[in-house]
Write a protein that holds these residues in place. Structure first.
Motif, PDB file in Angstrom:
ATOM      1  N   GLY A   1      -2.189  -8.121  38.716  1.00 52.28           N
ATOM      2  CA  GLY A   1      -1.328  -9.174  39.237  1.00 52.28           C
ATOM      3  C   GLY A   1       0.093  -9.082  38.748  1.00 52.28           C
ATOM      4  O   GLY A   1       0.962  -9.804  39.226  1.00 52.28           O
TER       5      GLY A   1
ATOM      6  N   GLU B   1     -11.117 -27.208  33.164  1.00 55.83           N
ATOM      7  CA  GLU B   1      -9.946 -28.082  33.253  1.00 55.83           C
ATOM      8  C   GLU B   1     -10.286 -29.423  32.619  1.00 55.83           C
ATOM      9  O   GLU B   1     -11.369 -29.969  32.844  1.00 55.83           O
ATOM     10  CB  GLU B   1      -9.563 -28.259  34.722  1.00 55.83           C
ATOM     11  CG  GLU B   1      -8.357 -29.160  34.953  1.00 55.83           C
ATOM     12  CD  GLU B   1      -8.000 -29.225  36.422  1.00 55.83           C
ATOM     13  OE1 GLU B   1      -8.362 -30.261  37.049  1.00 55.83           O
ATOM     14  OE2 GLU B   1      -7.415 -28.254  36.940  1.00 55.83           O
TER      15      GLU B   1
ATOM     16  N   THR C   1      -1.337 -23.702  30.399  1.00 60.88           N
ATOM     17  CA  THR C   1      -0.577 -24.385  31.442  1.00 60.88           C
ATOM     18  C   THR C   1       0.790 -23.740  31.587  1.00 60.88           C
ATOM     19  O   THR C   1       1.296 -23.111  30.658  1.00 60.88           O
ATOM     20  CB  THR C   1      -0.381 -25.876  31.106  1.00 60.88           C
ATOM     21  OG1 THR C   1       0.350 -25.992  29.873  1.00 60.88           O
ATOM     22  CG2 THR C   1      -1.714 -26.584  30.968  1.00 60.88           C
ATOM     23  N   ASP C   2       1.383 -23.889  32.776  1.00 60.77           N
ATOM     24  CA  ASP C   2       2.768 -23.463  32.934  1.00 60.77           C
ATOM     25  C   ASP C   2       3.633 -24.277  31.979  1.00 60.77           C
ATOM     26  O   ASP C   2       3.353 -25.453  31.726  1.00 60.77           O
ATOM     27  CB  ASP C   2       3.224 -23.679  34.374  1.00 60.77           C
ATOM     28  CG  ASP C   2       3.067 -22.423  35.214  1.00 60.77           C
ATOM     29  OD1 ASP C   2       2.734 -21.374  34.642  1.00 60.77           O
ATOM     30  OD2 ASP C   2       3.268 -22.491  36.434  1.00 60.77           O
TER      31      ASP C   2
ATOM     32  N   ARG D   1       2.688 -12.606  30.468  1.00 57.85           N
ATOM     33  CA  ARG D   1       1.447 -12.147  31.098  1.00 57.85           C
ATOM     34  C   ARG D   1       0.720 -11.171  30.169  1.00 57.85           C
ATOM     35  O   ARG D   1      -0.495 -11.231  30.014  1.00 57.85           O
ATOM     36  CB  ARG D   1       1.749 -11.483  32.444  1.00 57.85           C
ATOM     37  CG  ARG D   1       0.497 -10.959  33.170  1.00 57.85           C
ATOM     38  CD  ARG D   1       0.871 -10.227  34.458  1.00 57.85           C
ATOM     39  NE  ARG D   1       1.379 -11.132  35.471  1.00 57.85           N
ATOM     40  CZ  ARG D   1       0.623 -11.771  36.352  1.00 57.85           C
ATOM     41  NH1 ARG D   1      -0.689 -11.605  36.346  1.00 57.85           N
ATOM     42  NH2 ARG D   1       1.167 -12.573  37.242  1.00 57.85           N
TER      43      ARG D   1
ATOM     44  N   ARG E   1       0.319 -28.169  35.491  1.00 53.44           N
ATOM     45  CA  ARG E   1      -0.250 -27.161  36.388  1.00 53.44           C
ATOM     46  C   ARG E   1      -0.880 -26.054  35.557  1.00 53.44           C
ATOM     47  O   ARG E   1      -0.300 -25.617  34.568  1.00 53.44           O
ATOM     48  CB  ARG E   1       0.862 -26.579  37.271  1.00 53.44           C
ATOM     49  CG  ARG E   1       0.388 -25.518  38.254  1.00 53.44           C
ATOM     50  CD  ARG E   1       1.565 -24.841  38.943  1.00 53.44           C
ATOM     51  NE  ARG E   1       1.135 -23.884  39.943  1.00 53.44           N
ATOM     52  CZ  ARG E   1       0.764 -22.632  39.677  1.00 53.44           C
ATOM     53  NH1 ARG E   1       0.761 -22.198  38.422  1.00 53.44           N
ATOM     54  NH2 ARG E   1       0.397 -21.812  40.654  1.00 53.44           N
TER      55      ARG E   1
ATOM     56  N   SER F   1      -1.746 -22.418  34.262  1.00 55.55           N
ATOM     57  CA  SER F   1      -0.874 -21.246  34.197  1.00 55.55           C
ATOM     58  C   SER F   1      -0.921 -20.453  35.496  1.00 55.55           C
ATOM     59  O   SER F   1      -1.986 -20.199  36.056  1.00 55.55           O
ATOM     60  CB  SER F   1      -1.290 -20.346  33.030  1.00 55.55           C
ATOM     61  OG  SER F   1      -0.585 -19.121  33.081  1.00 55.55           O
ATOM     62  N   ARG F   2       0.243 -20.065  35.949  1.00 56.55           N
ATOM     63  CA  ARG F   2       0.331 -19.263  37.179  1.00 56.55           C
ATOM     64  C   ARG F   2      -0.423 -17.937  37.024  1.00 56.55           C
ATOM     65  O   ARG F   2      -0.820 -17.336  38.010  1.00 56.55           O
ATOM     66  CB  ARG F   2       1.798 -18.994  37.506  1.00 56.55           C
ATOM     67  CG  ARG F   2       2.510 -18.044  36.547  1.00 56.55           C
ATOM     68  CD  ARG F   2       4.005 -18.044  36.691  1.00 56.55           C
ATOM     69  NE  ARG F   2       4.577 -19.266  36.155  1.00 56.55           N
ATOM     70  CZ  ARG F   2       5.894 -19.446  36.003  1.00 56.55           C
ATOM     71  NH1 ARG F   2       6.736 -18.507  36.381  1.00 56.55           N
ATOM     72  NH2 ARG F   2       6.354 -20.573  35.494  1.00 56.55           N
TER      73      ARG F   2
ATOM     74  N   ASP G   1      -3.873 -17.734  38.642  1.00 59.70           N
ATOM     75  CA  ASP G   1      -4.023 -17.660  40.095  1.00 59.70           C
ATOM     76  C   ASP G   1      -4.693 -16.331  40.461  1.00 59.70           C
ATOM     77  O   ASP G   1      -4.235 -15.255  40.074  1.00 59.70           O
ATOM     78  CB  ASP G   1      -2.661 -17.756  40.782  1.00 59.70           C
ATOM     79  CG  ASP G   1      -2.007 -19.115  40.598  1.00 59.70           C
ATOM     80  OD1 ASP G   1      -2.707 -20.050  40.169  1.00 59.70           O
ATOM     81  OD2 ASP G   1      -0.789 -19.230  40.855  1.00 59.70           O
ATOM     82  N   GLY G   2      -5.775 -16.427  41.204  1.00 57.31           N
ATOM     83  CA  GLY G   2      -6.513 -15.235  41.571  1.00 57.31           C
ATOM     84  C   GLY G   2      -7.556 -14.814  40.554  1.00 57.31           C
ATOM     85  O   GLY G   2      -8.353 -13.911  40.817  1.00 57.31           O
TER      86      GLY G   2
ATOM     87  N   ARG H   1      -9.282 -17.436  38.377  1.00 55.64           N
ATOM     88  CA  ARG H   1     -10.303 -18.481  38.274  1.00 55.64           C
ATOM     89  C   ARG H   1     -11.013 -18.650  39.618  1.00 55.64           C
ATOM     90  O   ARG H   1     -10.399 -18.530  40.678  1.00 55.64           O
ATOM     91  CB  ARG H   1      -9.695 -19.801  37.807  1.00 55.64           C
ATOM     92  CG  ARG H   1      -8.512 -20.279  38.596  1.00 55.64           C
ATOM     93  CD  ARG H   1      -7.812 -21.419  37.874  1.00 55.64           C
ATOM     94  NE  ARG H   1      -6.601 -21.826  38.558  1.00 55.64           N
ATOM     95  CZ  ARG H   1      -6.381 -23.027  39.055  1.00 55.64           C
ATOM     96  NH1 ARG H   1      -7.329 -23.952  38.959  1.00 55.64           N
ATOM     97  NH2 ARG H   1      -5.254 -23.329  39.652  1.00 55.64           N
TER      98      ARG H   1
ATOM     99  N   PHE I   1     -12.901 -20.208  42.892  1.00 55.56           N
ATOM    100  CA  PHE I   1     -12.646 -21.365  43.743  1.00 55.56           C
ATOM    101  C   PHE I   1     -13.865 -22.283  43.818  1.00 55.56           C
ATOM    102  O   PHE I   1     -13.737 -23.483  44.012  1.00 55.56           O
ATOM    103  CB  PHE I   1     -12.266 -20.902  45.161  1.00 55.56           C
ATOM    104  CG  PHE I   1     -10.950 -20.205  45.216  1.00 55.56           C
ATOM    105  CD1 PHE I   1      -9.769 -20.930  45.192  1.00 55.56           C
ATOM    106  CD2 PHE I   1     -10.885 -18.831  45.272  1.00 55.56           C
ATOM    107  CE1 PHE I   1      -8.538 -20.287  45.241  1.00 55.56           C
ATOM    108  CE2 PHE I   1      -9.654 -18.173  45.321  1.00 55.56           C
ATOM    109  CZ  PHE I   1      -8.483 -18.908  45.305  1.00 55.56           C
TER     110      PHE I   1
END
Length: 669
Positions: free
Chosen positions: A304, A327, A507-508, A526, A557, A559-560, A563-564, A566, A568
């Motif tokens: 990523g 979460e 988190t962001d 990262r 939010r 952490s970015r 994304d991809g 965790r 769904f």
């Protein structure tokens, strides 16, 4: 002289490790992913080169970045029959050489080396009439270290800092003036710092032919570990040692470059084959540390990103559990759940020393220290002082105690604490620039947060109650522990590994950290998460909280970087999201809450522990709200772990059933 048993050191190596070991002459570049056995590969390479007669042991210098790593290299080489090889840090090697050559290059003995430059930095700041506290001085010293590591001068510092996107502790031109004054202060005192050792030795190799010839005659073969962390200054010294030769073996992983704030750059590693087109390249990608599930998550994270060595790890261990994602409504809930999971692992046989909780900054440790104490989980804090041992916290507690005695408690508790901390130059607005100053600010902010949490639970609380709470927490958290769960920052976890790892606070604005703004800074954040993931051998849990405290708006939010990664769809192995904690009971539960607190007070007095060690107020609120009528129902409440379940189920159920707290038998400690 060749050793007839040289081939014995190749036994047990995988094909790639063997290829690295058999490449006994440089240039060689070994790209070694996390957990792929890089230390094994380079030590066996050195041992094979020595025992086969390809390299005399006294002519090989192995360089790494910490004294611990250098000591481990020497021990392994001795066990492999390769005694006589020098394994040192850059600074130790430079110091050893300078002590010998100082009369030639300095005209006398080597000056004393300053272990801690803070006093000289403070003198430099004072001469410039700057008012700085100790945290700001540490940040100024770190900034000067960075400048010297990247070969910046006071004249070029401002331009270099701007190009690197540095979050400077003072305006860049002010830092440059302090830098210049610091260099003059060292000259007046007749001392040098650690960066000077590298600079002076590099300059000696460049300017004194006899020195260069003598050093290069002694050392003809070089191995550099963790090459992704080499700074421009260290590369300059290495170039001086080499003198245009190419018998160099470097080992590293660009995906683990996490020290650019100190001047490290992966460019030397990534550009090695451009400099040496004929270099042997070996890629170590078989991961022997982590389960395939952990390895795949690490690979996804790297894919990523936009930079790195493009190593793809291949898990070699048996399959294990999928990494968990959880979460939570707030940080105390996240910490409590983490502590209870640690407790469950320990109860099921995992040694506490094989568990780690890793966070982005040291200021995050307090809530986890507290949660571990609540859950009776032993812990050790690595890479930083315990929260209550930090200088700013000790000073703040003294000021708060004095204010409490003076009766300075007319304001709301949070406002009163802010007023006291203002005497330490703490302000409630955005944290200052600089790593040390920022962590100091975060630590003091944690005291304000604690005051607000206490006020929400006990509206009548004033400074004396806060001081008593801080005293109780400090006493409980300083109980000596030999073996315990490791609490550590991600930076201090580099090079370590555990059976189970909890990555928390994802988190962001925390990971990536808020002051990471450039593309390279985000990429490094990262990589920091990648390092955290690859510390886990078997179990890995990643979590985040949507708010700092119970009752706050859940606006954070995740952490970015997740994304991809965790899933769904929730899975059974993912910790369920707990109910939102209340900070005060509903009116219908107020009488029960009061009886529970009365029982807790008596229990705490009998055990001679603070009340929150028995149960926190938030847990009592949850119990009053849920009114569990069985052990199973009680076990579902956050904050009630297995140990507390065994200890307190019977008396708690009695109080919940209406028994007078004064008549409920106490549990003995």
């Amino acid at each position: 002289m060749a050793d007839g048993q040289a081939d014995v050191v190749l036994a047990g190596l995988d094909p790639e490790q063997r290829a690295a070991a058999e490449a006994v002459r440089g240039p060689v570049c070994i790209l070694a992913g996390a957990g792929t056995g890089k230390t094994r590969a380079i030590t066996h390479r050195i041992a094979y080169a020595v025992r086969s007669g390809a390299v005399p042991p006294g002519q090989l210098l192995a360089v790494t970045f910490t004294a611990r790593a250098a000591g481990e290299l020497r021990t392994r080489l001795r066990n492999l029959g390769a005694s006589g090889v020098q394994a040192r840090t850059f600074h130790a090697a430079a110091l050893r050489q300078l002590r010998y050559f100082a009369p030639r290059v300095l005209g006398g003995a080597l000056p004393d080396v300053v272990d801690n430059p803070l006093r000289l930095v403070g003198n430099a700041a004072a001469r410039l009439r700057l008012r700085t506290d100790r945290a700001e001085l540490r940040d100024l010293a770190a900034e000067i270290d960075w400048a010297k590591a990247v070969l910046a001068t006071p004249a070029s510092y401002a331009e270099r800092a701007a190009a690197a996107g540095r979050d400077t502790p003072q305006p860049a031109d002010t830092v440059a003036r302090v830098f210049a004054e610091y260099e003059q202060a060292k000259q007046r005192a007749g001392v040098v710092d650690f960066a000077d050792l590298l600079m002076i030795m590099a300059a000696a190799l460049e300017e004194y032919r006899d020195v260069a010839e003598e050093v290069r005659a002694r050392y003809r073969h070089f191995v550099v570990d963790e090459y992704q962390d080499v700074s421009p200054l260290q590369q300059r010294l290495l170039d001086g040692w080499l003198g245009g030769r190419d018998d160099l073996c470097v080992v590293g992983d660009a995906n683990q470059t996490i020290y650019s704030f100190a001047g490290a750059t992966p460019e030397h590693l990534l550009g090695f084959r451009r400099r040496f087109p004929n270099a042997v390249l070996v890629r170590l990608e078989r991961d022997y540390r982590s389960t395939p599930q952990v390895v795949e998550l690490a690979n996804k994270l790297v894919r990523g990103g936009t930079a790195g060595s493009r190593l793809t790890l291949i898990g070699q261990r048996a399959p294990g559990p999928e990494p968990g994602f959880a979460e939570y409504d707030d940080e105390p809930a996240e910490a409590a759940a983490t502590a209870e999971q640690c407790r469950a692992l320990i109860d099921s046989g995992t040694p506490a020393a094989e568990i780690a909780v890793l966070f982005r900054i040291n200021a995050q440790s307090e809530v986890y220290e507290q949660a571990m104490a609540d859950a009776r989980v032993p812990y050790v804090l690595r890479g930083g002082e315990r929260f209550f041992d930090r200088p700013e916290i000790r000073e703040a507690r003294l000021l708060l105690r004095g204010a409490a005695r003076a009766g300075q408690d007319e304001d709301k508790l949070g406002d009163a604490v802010r007023a006291v901390l203002s005497g330490m130059n703490w302000r409630p607005d955005a944290p200052p620039a600089g790593g040390t100053a920022r962590e100091r600010w975060e630590s003091l902010a944690a005291l304000v947060n604690l005051a607000e949490d206490l006020s929400a639970t006990l509206p009548e609380a004033r400074l004396p109650e806060l001081v008593a709470e801080l005293d109780a927490r400090a006493e409980a958290q300083h109980a000596p522990t030999v073996q315990g769960v490791t609490l550590a920052s991600l930076h201090s976890a580099k090079g370590l590994e555990w059976d189970a790892v909890f990555l928390v606070g994802l988190t962001d604005t925390t990971l990536p950290i808020q002051h990471a703004t450039t593309a390279e800074q985000i990429a490094e954040e990262r990589r920091l998460l990648y390092v955290g993931i690859t510390r886990a051998r078997e179990r890995l849990a990643l979590s985040w909280a949507l708010a700092r405290s119970p009752g706050q708006r859940r606006g954070r939010r995740p952490s970015r970087f997740l994304d991809g990664l965790r899933p769904f769809v929730p899975r059974e192995d993912v910790a369920p999201k707990p109910k939102r904690k209340k900070v005060a009971p509903e009116a219908a539960d107020a009488e029960l809450f009061a009886r529970l607190r009365a029982w807790r007070k008596a229990q705490a007095e009998a055990q001679k522990v603070p009340p929150y060690v028995v149960f926190s107020d938030a847990t009592l609120v949850a119990i009053a709200d849920a009114r569990p009528d069985s052990r199973q129902a009680l076990a579902r409440i956050s904050g009630v772990g297995s140990v507390k379940l065994d200890r307190y189920t019977e008396p708690l159920l009695a109080v919940l059933a209406g028994a007078d707290p004064a008549g409920v038998p106490l549990v003995q400690p």
